[in-house]
Motif scaffolding. Structure first.
Motif, PDB file in Angstrom:
ATOM      1  N   LEU A 206     -26.974 -25.114   3.193  1.00 57.01           N
ATOM      2  CA  LEU A 206     -26.970 -26.108   4.313  1.00 57.01           C
ATOM      3  C   LEU A 206     -26.686 -24.908   5.284  1.00 57.01           C
ATOM      4  O   LEU A 206     -27.894 -25.218   6.175  1.00 57.01           O
ATOM      5  N   LEU A 207     -25.765 -24.222   5.778  1.00 59.01           N
ATOM      6  CA  LEU A 207     -25.976 -23.181   6.654  1.00 59.01           C
ATOM      7  C   LEU A 207     -26.995 -22.490   6.880  1.00 59.01           C
ATOM      8  O   LEU A 207     -26.862 -21.597   7.595  1.00 59.01           O
ATOM      9  N   ALA A 208     -26.428 -21.993   5.419  1.00 62.31           N
ATOM     10  CA  ALA A 208     -28.439 -20.613   5.398  1.00 62.31           C
ATOM     11  C   ALA A 208     -29.753 -21.423   6.194  1.00 62.31           C
ATOM     12  O   ALA A 208     -29.851 -20.589   7.121  1.00 62.31           O
ATOM     13  N   GLU A 209     -29.560 -22.428   5.511  1.00 68.63           N
ATOM     14  CA  GLU A 209     -31.284 -23.471   6.250  1.00 68.63           C
ATOM     15  C   GLU A 209     -30.699 -22.995   7.430  1.00 68.63           C
ATOM     16  O   GLU A 209     -32.098 -23.277   7.884  1.00 68.63           O
ATOM     17  N   SER A 210     -29.668 -23.759   8.870  1.00 68.65           N
ATOM     18  CA  SER A 210     -29.629 -23.794   9.377  1.00 68.65           C
ATOM     19  C   SER A 210     -29.910 -23.019  10.197  1.00 68.65           C
ATOM     20  O   SER A 210     -30.251 -22.423  11.508  1.00 68.65           O
TER      21      SER A 210
ATOM     22  N   GLY B 139     -45.420 -21.088  22.840  1.00 71.26           N
ATOM     23  CA  GLY B 139     -45.659 -22.581  23.354  1.00 71.26           C
ATOM     24  C   GLY B 139     -45.904 -23.328  22.195  1.00 71.26           C
ATOM     25  O   GLY B 139     -46.501 -24.415  22.760  1.00 71.26           O
ATOM     26  N   LYS B 140     -44.913 -23.456  20.837  1.00 72.29           N
ATOM     27  CA  LYS B 140     -45.062 -24.897  19.878  1.00 72.29           C
ATOM     28  C   LYS B 140     -44.348 -25.224  20.958  1.00 72.29           C
ATOM     29  O   LYS B 140     -43.280 -25.777  19.047  1.00 72.29           O
ATOM     30  N   GLN B 141     -44.324 -26.281  21.353  1.00 71.87           N
ATOM     31  CA  GLN B 141     -43.143 -27.273  22.013  1.00 71.87           C
ATOM     32  C   GLN B 141     -42.667 -28.088  21.292  1.00 71.87           C
ATOM     33  O   GLN B 141     -41.042 -28.399  20.366  1.00 71.87           O
ATOM     34  N   ASP B 142     -43.866 -28.998  20.318  1.00 73.81           N
ATOM     35  CA  ASP B 142     -43.719 -30.143  19.374  1.00 73.81           C
ATOM     36  C   ASP B 142     -42.608 -29.763  17.676  1.00 73.81           C
ATOM     37  O   ASP B 142     -41.300 -29.967  17.129  1.00 73.81           O
ATOM     38  N   GLU B 143     -42.894 -28.245  17.584  1.00 75.19           N
ATOM     39  CA  GLU B 143     -42.217 -27.750  16.366  1.00 75.19           C
ATOM     40  C   GLU B 143     -41.555 -27.871  16.908  1.00 75.19           C
ATOM     41  O   GLU B 143     -40.609 -27.350  15.932  1.00 75.19           O
ATOM     42  N   ALA B 144     -40.889 -27.048  18.044  1.00 77.43           N
ATOM     43  CA  ALA B 144     -39.411 -26.514  18.056  1.00 77.43           C
ATOM     44  C   ALA B 144     -38.770 -27.590  18.457  1.00 77.43           C
ATOM     45  O   ALA B 144     -36.894 -27.748  18.087  1.00 77.43           O
ATOM     46  N   ASN B 145     -38.822 -29.092  18.925  1.00 77.91           N
ATOM     47  CA  ASN B 145     -38.514 -30.169  19.588  1.00 77.91           C
ATOM     48  C   ASN B 145     -37.811 -30.589  17.020  1.00 77.91           C
ATOM     49  O   ASN B 145     -37.402 -30.971  17.402  1.00 77.91           O
ATOM     50  N   GLU B 146     -39.010 -30.241  16.814  1.00 79.58           N
ATOM     51  CA  GLU B 146     -38.976 -30.622  15.417  1.00 79.58           C
ATOM     52  C   GLU B 146     -37.189 -30.024  14.420  1.00 79.58           C
ATOM     53  O   GLU B 146     -36.766 -30.404  13.892  1.00 79.58           O
ATOM     54  N   ALA B 147     -37.991 -28.413  14.918  1.00 77.83           N
ATOM     55  CA  ALA B 147     -36.738 -27.702  14.464  1.00 77.83           C
ATOM     56  C   ALA B 147     -35.256 -28.489  15.130  1.00 77.83           C
ATOM     57  O   ALA B 147     -33.972 -27.693  14.758  1.00 77.83           O
ATOM     58  N   LYS B 148     -35.114 -28.702  15.962  1.00 81.10           N
ATOM     59  CA  LYS B 148     -33.460 -28.913  16.794  1.00 81.10           C
ATOM     60  C   LYS B 148     -33.111 -29.905  16.169  1.00 81.10           C
ATOM     61  O   LYS B 148     -32.177 -29.833  15.757  1.00 81.10           O
ATOM     62  N   ALA B 149     -34.082 -31.162  16.453  1.00 82.66           N
ATOM     63  CA  ALA B 149     -33.728 -32.431  15.528  1.00 82.66           C
ATOM     64  C   ALA B 149     -33.574 -32.051  13.948  1.00 82.66           C
ATOM     65  O   ALA B 149     -31.562 -32.293  13.117  1.00 82.66           O
ATOM     66  N   LYS B 150     -34.114 -31.091  13.654  1.00 76.57           N
ATOM     67  CA  LYS B 150     -33.605 -30.678  11.890  1.00 76.57           C
ATOM     68  C   LYS B 150     -31.935 -30.159  11.737  1.00 76.57           C
ATOM     69  O   LYS B 150     -31.436 -30.205  11.294  1.00 76.57           O
ATOM     70  N   THR B 151     -32.161 -28.599  12.785  1.00 73.47           N
ATOM     71  CA  THR B 151     -30.737 -28.193  13.095  1.00 73.47           C
ATOM     72  C   THR B 151     -29.774 -29.480  12.964  1.00 73.47           C
ATOM     73  O   THR B 151     -28.555 -28.919  12.577  1.00 73.47           O
ATOM     74  N   SER B 152     -29.760 -30.615  14.027  1.00 68.60           N
ATOM     75  CA  SER B 152     -29.404 -32.026  13.926  1.00 68.60           C
ATOM     76  C   SER B 152     -28.775 -32.405  12.752  1.00 68.60           C
ATOM     77  O   SER B 152     -27.385 -32.641  12.758  1.00 68.60           O
ATOM     78  N   GLU B 153     -29.067 -32.282  12.363  1.00 68.37           N
ATOM     79  CA  GLU B 153     -29.132 -33.490  10.960  1.00 68.37           C
ATOM     80  C   GLU B 153     -28.831 -32.436   9.698  1.00 68.37           C
ATOM     81  O   GLU B 153     -27.223 -33.271   9.694  1.00 68.37           O
ATOM     82  N   LEU B 154     -29.004 -31.088  10.076  1.00 66.52           N
ATOM     83  CA  LEU B 154     -28.026 -30.160   8.613  1.00 66.52           C
ATOM     84  C   LEU B 154     -26.794 -30.151   9.469  1.00 66.52           C
ATOM     85  O   LEU B 154     -25.651 -29.931   8.522  1.00 66.52           O
ATOM     86  N   LYS B 155     -26.192 -29.924  10.755  1.00 66.56           N
ATOM     87  CA  LYS B 155     -24.934 -29.877  11.417  1.00 66.56           C
ATOM     88  C   LYS B 155     -24.341 -31.000  10.603  1.00 66.56           C
ATOM     89  O   LYS B 155     -22.772 -30.562  10.659  1.00 66.56           O
ATOM     90  N   ALA B 156     -24.667 -31.795  11.101  1.00 67.69           N
ATOM     91  CA  ALA B 156     -23.912 -33.458  10.809  1.00 67.69           C
ATOM     92  C   ALA B 156     -23.851 -33.554   9.019  1.00 67.69           C
ATOM     93  O   ALA B 156     -22.406 -33.232   8.954  1.00 67.69           O
ATOM     94  N   LYS B 157     -25.084 -32.804   8.338  1.00 65.81           N
ATOM     95  CA  LYS B 157     -24.555 -32.992   6.174  1.00 65.81           C
ATOM     96  C   LYS B 157     -23.674 -31.536   6.240  1.00 65.81           C
ATOM     97  O   LYS B 157     -23.099 -32.047   6.018  1.00 65.81           O
ATOM     98  N   THR B 158     -23.731 -30.547   7.608  1.00 68.39           N
ATOM     99  CA  THR B 158     -22.742 -29.226   6.719  1.00 68.39           C
ATOM    100  C   THR B 158     -21.781 -30.031   7.477  1.00 68.39           C
ATOM    101  O   THR B 158     -20.497 -29.653   6.469  1.00 68.39           O
ATOM    102  N   LYS B 159     -21.028 -30.882   8.594  1.00 68.27           N
ATOM    103  CA  LYS B 159     -19.862 -30.661   9.165  1.00 68.27           C
ATOM    104  C   LYS B 159     -19.055 -32.146   7.918  1.00 68.27           C
ATOM    105  O   LYS B 159     -18.271 -32.292   7.258  1.00 68.27           O
TER     106      LYS B 159
END
Length: 424
Positions: free
Chosen positions: A50-54, A68-88
């Motif tokens: 999970l840490l490697a993926e994050s 300029g891929k704002q939507d994809e960047a936002n999706e990535a940010k959401a994914k990192t937040s989800e991964l942070k919760a899982k890693t915690k």
């Protein structure tokens, strides 16, 4: 503390060793340890993944923003937040599993050496040597608790007044006899190559865990209120902990230390003639020898230390015997132990005055005590210790065995240290 990889590789041997100690559920206990270790490893693997993926996704966010891929960047940010919760969450599971594993390992005693006889109690200990002749002091001989009153050399009532039962006051020739014994034991250890140290008599919890007194002997130790500090039950604890978290060059082995300290033990629930007088105390003095040795040489060192203690008893002219402790009477951290007992003529019983033990790597693993070989590889060391000697029962035997109508004769080896030959 045992090493999980050793348990995994030699489970049958470890199970047999624990059963030999009288632990009936040994296999289930080891299975629980191995299951916890598997959970630890799988949780660590998931966390690493999970840490490697994050990390990978986090690095991509900046590139997506530049493109300029704002939507994809936002999706990535959401994914990192989800991964942070899982890693915690996984991190917490990992720490809890590690703690459960450590707690379980701390509860498992050392595995007895193959030379240790089977048995459940002191009645099953193997007598290796007994002197040919036991002293006869006559039917009118007095036990030491009567002698110390008659000669006014140790006062238990004063100890009760100052502290409580089990804390005697040594007086006059009693105090000088005690000091003479300490000096003799320290001098003999120095001649044998031991470096003298004077350690603290109060240790922290990490030190107690390092040598195995905690959690096993927690009920027998005096704890200082509102702290993690304990009065030492033996000098083994502070002296061996001098080398906690230390890596020693192989060329510097063995390390040999001797120390004189008071020792403190609660000894709860002890009554009767067998614990009367000096037979069992809450505070007593002891000279301790400790060695840190290469694993290939520790059993030769054990015999060397056993011979050293035997030499002290010969100097004191006391009748003694040597026992090899059975598995059921073996100390929690010991792999093999020799006990020495002296004969108390007036009580007509044997009194334990020394234990000499090899712990192999059991304490060293807890202490993270290792050596560096010529190829710069690190390995666990072996630790050993022995009482050389504990004073109260030695004094009891000297008083009882040396009593005559003219007074109590003390051993010749003590004359120069005590400044007298007879207590009268």
């Amino acid at each position: 503390m045992l090493i999980v990889s050793d348990i995994r590789e030699n489970k049958t041997e470890f199970t047999a060793g624990l059963v030999k100690r009288g632990i009936s559920d040994a296999e289930a206990l080891l299975d629980e340890v191995l299951a916890l270790d598997e959970k630890r490893k799988s949780t660590q693997a998931q966390l690493d993944e999970l840490l490697a993926e994050s990390n990978k996704i986090s690095k991509s966010i900046g590139l997506l923003m530049k493109e300029g891929k704002q939507d994809e960047a936002n999706e990535a940010k959401a994914k990192t937040s989800e991964l942070k919760a899982k890693t915690k969450e996984l991190g917490q599971v990992l720490e809890e599993t590690k703690q459960l594993l450590d707690d379980k390992l701390y509860q498992i005693p050392n595995i007895p050496n193959e030379e240790v006889p089977a048995g459940n109690s002191e009645d099953d200990n193997e007598v290796l040597f007994t002197v040919d002749h036991l002293p006869e002091v006559g039917e009118d001989a007095l036990p030491h608790w009567e002698l110390i009153k008659n000669y006014d050399i140790i006062d238990f009532d004063l100890g009760v007044k100052i502290t409580g039962a089990g804390f005697p006051v040594y007086k006059g020739k009693g105090a000088r006899l005690q000091r003479a014994l300490v000096n003799l034991f320290l001098d003999e250890a120095s001649k044998a190559g031991y470096d003298e140290v004077q350690p603290p008599v109060v240790v922290n919890e990490a030190s107690g865990r390092g040598t195995g007194q905690l959690p096993d002997k927690e009920g027998q130790m005096y704890q200082i209120t509102d702290s993690d500090l304990y009065l030492i039950p033996t000098a083994e604890v502070p002296i061996t902990n001098l080398y906690r978290d230390v890596i020693i060059d192989e060329k510097d082995l063995p390390i040999k230390n001797v120390g004189f300290t008071p020792c403190f033990r609660r000894e709860a629930g002890s009554w009767g003639a067998h614990v009367r007088g000096l037979n069992r105390l809450h505070q007593f003095d002891k000279v301790e020898i400790v060695q840190v040795q290469h694993p290939d040489k520790s059993f030769d060192t054990l015999i060397e230390m056993r011979d050293h203690v035997e030499g002290l008893l010969k100097k004191l002219e006391l009748p003694y015997r040597i026992l090899k402790l059975c598995a059921g009477d073996l100390g929690f951290t010991s792999n093999i132990t020799y006990d020495f007992e002296v004969y108390s003529a007036a009580q007509k019983r044997w009194l334990e005055v020394s234990s000499v033990s090899n712990f192999k790597a059991y304490q060293a693993n807890r202490l993270k005590l290792r050596y560096r070989d010529a190829e710069n590889n690190k390995h666990l060391l072996h630790t050993l210790n022995g009482s050389a000697l504990a004073l109260p029962r030695i004094i009891a035997a000297i008083l009882e065995n040396g009593q005559t109508p003219e007074g109590i004769k003390i051993p010749t080896a003590l004359h120069q240290y005590a400044g007298f030959e007879t207590i009268s």
